[in-house]
Design a protein around this motif. Structure first.
Motif: not given
Ligand code: URP
Ligand code: ZN
Ligand code: ZN
Length: 455
Positions: A325-327, A331-332, A205-207
């Motif tokens: 905000i994306k960073r 985390v989720d 689930t990493e970007p």
């Protein structure tokens, strides 16, 4: 009274380039004359020697200040429209998205209220249809009457915006009856949801894993469904932010069969590829958007189709969430990251550098893709996208020889950082008001106007 000439310009239009003097009276173009026709001795003129004169850019796919969830919205109308003007785009068409159970005209009124306070460029609206029942369908006629003849449906975003194929059929039937046009976000929400769940289960689930939850087959399947429905209902269809060679091939075939289908492409899907997700976390976060960046082969096929005319116009799907905000959302895992990327300020320069200067398209095609074609296709052709007597005086003076151009972006990081850009937007007028002078926004620039669209 506003009455001035722009002299000695090289007017670039889809059909060619000519040396011209242009007269603006009040908010409109009054005269387009051959060079040397502006009366001598007129004080109020602009000398455009060495510059190209273009119609103001028209980006028909933006999301300014789009509320996503409680307390979170994409970058707002003031900043986004500022970027648009500095980048030579004078009209945007944004999407009004109703909340659950909200009448669509109420959502439109919310969007118009926000835009009328803060938007510095002219704006129009599409309406998103995320629920299909008699009440919602009965609202469409009133929207068309009010200048909103285009409706976006989603086969993507399961549990949120996604329509079932039968709902889409009902929507397309009504849109066709009302002589509107259906815009489709073509991704298969069921397939995307299954891919996302598998990735979660596997802890991926990493970007950089985001595109794996949006496979090319998903767009191709949704495009096929929509084209079948367009055939069955007769509803004019536009596939927005088209990103794969496979869906392009389906559209080519449908056109051969006489289906009224157009295809929009965004700069990111032409000029960036999925290699971007492997550059680092911030780069991957910037590219968390739907559809995602695709393979080299997809981008190459899209570039070919832009050059040969099978893709109809260039948009951005501008939907900017600051990197911070994306960073923090990441985390989720990537599914929690707000989707979208910036582009409205960059579109003209990116397409000039990577399209015109690279030899892919001519300056004439560039103007068609960024100005005239989107305006005409989305019902703005009566006032926007062309330099001709009677049209709105939305004008851009562009320096094609400028290099090391600074893009009008927010923050330091976007899909477009790290490249060298050519060409520069020098001066911009919206309906005869000069809003950008020598690359600087006039701090007194007035707010833009809502533009009714019709077919
Ligand atoms: O990721 C994107 N494109 N966000 C904006 C909404 C949409 O689907 O166009
Ligand atoms: Zn979309
Ligand atoms: Zn969009």
């Amino acid at each position: 009274m506003n009455d001035f000439w722009i002299r000695n310009a090289t007017l670039v239009s889809p059909t060619g380039r000519r040396n011209a003097d242009i007269r603006v009276i009040d908010e409109s173009i009054a005269e387009v004359a051959d060079r040397g026709n502006a009366p001598a001795g007129v004080d109020d003129h602009v000398d455009a020697t060495g510059l190209w004169l273009l119609p103001g850019g028209v980006d028909v796919h933006t999301h300014f200040g789009m509320p996503l969830r409680r307390g979170l919205a994409s970058r707002g109308w003031l900043e986004s429209s500022t970027a648009a003007l500095l980048g030579g785009t004078t009209t945007v068409v944004d999407f009004a998205n109703p909340d659950r159970d909200e009448p669509i005209p109420d959502a439109v009124a919310r969007w118009q209220a926000a835009a009328s306070q803060e938007c510095l460029c002219d704006y129009a609206l599409h309406a998103t249809v995320s629920a299909v029942d008699d009440e919602r369908l009965d609202e469409l006629a009133e929207l068309i009457e009010g200048g909103i003849p285009t409706f976006k449906g989603f086969l993507a975003y399961k549990g949120r915006l996604m329509l079932e194929p039968e709902e889409l059929r009902l929507l397309m039937t009504r849109v066709h009856q009302l002589k509107g046009r259906l815009l489709l976000h073509a991704e298969d929400g069921e397939l995307n949801a299954r891919c996302e769940e598998e990735l979660r289960q596997a802890g991926r689930t990493e970007p950089r894993h985001h595109p794996l939850a949006h496979p090319a087959e998903s767009e191709i399947a949704a495009t096929a469904t929509a084209l079948d429905l367009a055939r069955a209902t007769g509803c004019p269809l536009t596939i927005v932010h088209l990103s794969t060679a496979g869906s392009l091939a389906l559209i080519d075939a449908a056109r051969t069969d006489g289906v009224d289908v157009s295809a929009e492409v965004c700069i990111q899907h032409l000029f960036r590829t999925d290699a971007w997700y492997e550059r680092g976390i911030d780069e991957a976060l910037n590219a968390v958007m739907s559809p995602p960046l695709r393979s080299d082969a997809d981008a190459e096929a899209l570039r070919t189709a832009v050059a040969d005319g099978r893709l109809d116009w260039l948009a951005t799907d501008h939907c900017e969430f600051p990197l911070e905000i994306k960073r923090s959302a990441a985390v989720d895992g990537f599914p929690a990251v707000p989707n979208g990327a910036a582009g409205v300020g960059e579109r003209l320069i990116v397409a000039f550098t990577l399209g015109v200067e690279s030899g892919l398209i001519s300056p004439e095609r560039w103007v068609d893709l960024c100005c005239e074609a989107p305006a005409a296709a989305m019902g703005l052709g009566h006032c926007k996208g062309r330099i001709a007597p009677g049209m709105d005086a939305d004008l851009v003076l562009f320096d094609p020889r400028a290099s090391d151009t600074h893009l009008p972006v927010h923050g330091t990081h976007s899909l477009w950082t790290g490249s060298e850009w050519q060409g520069a937007v020098r001066h911009v007028w919206v309906r005869g008001h000069q809003v950008v002078e020598s690359g600087q926004l006039d701090p007194e620039a007035p707010t833009g106007r809502f533009i009714r669209r019709f077919f």
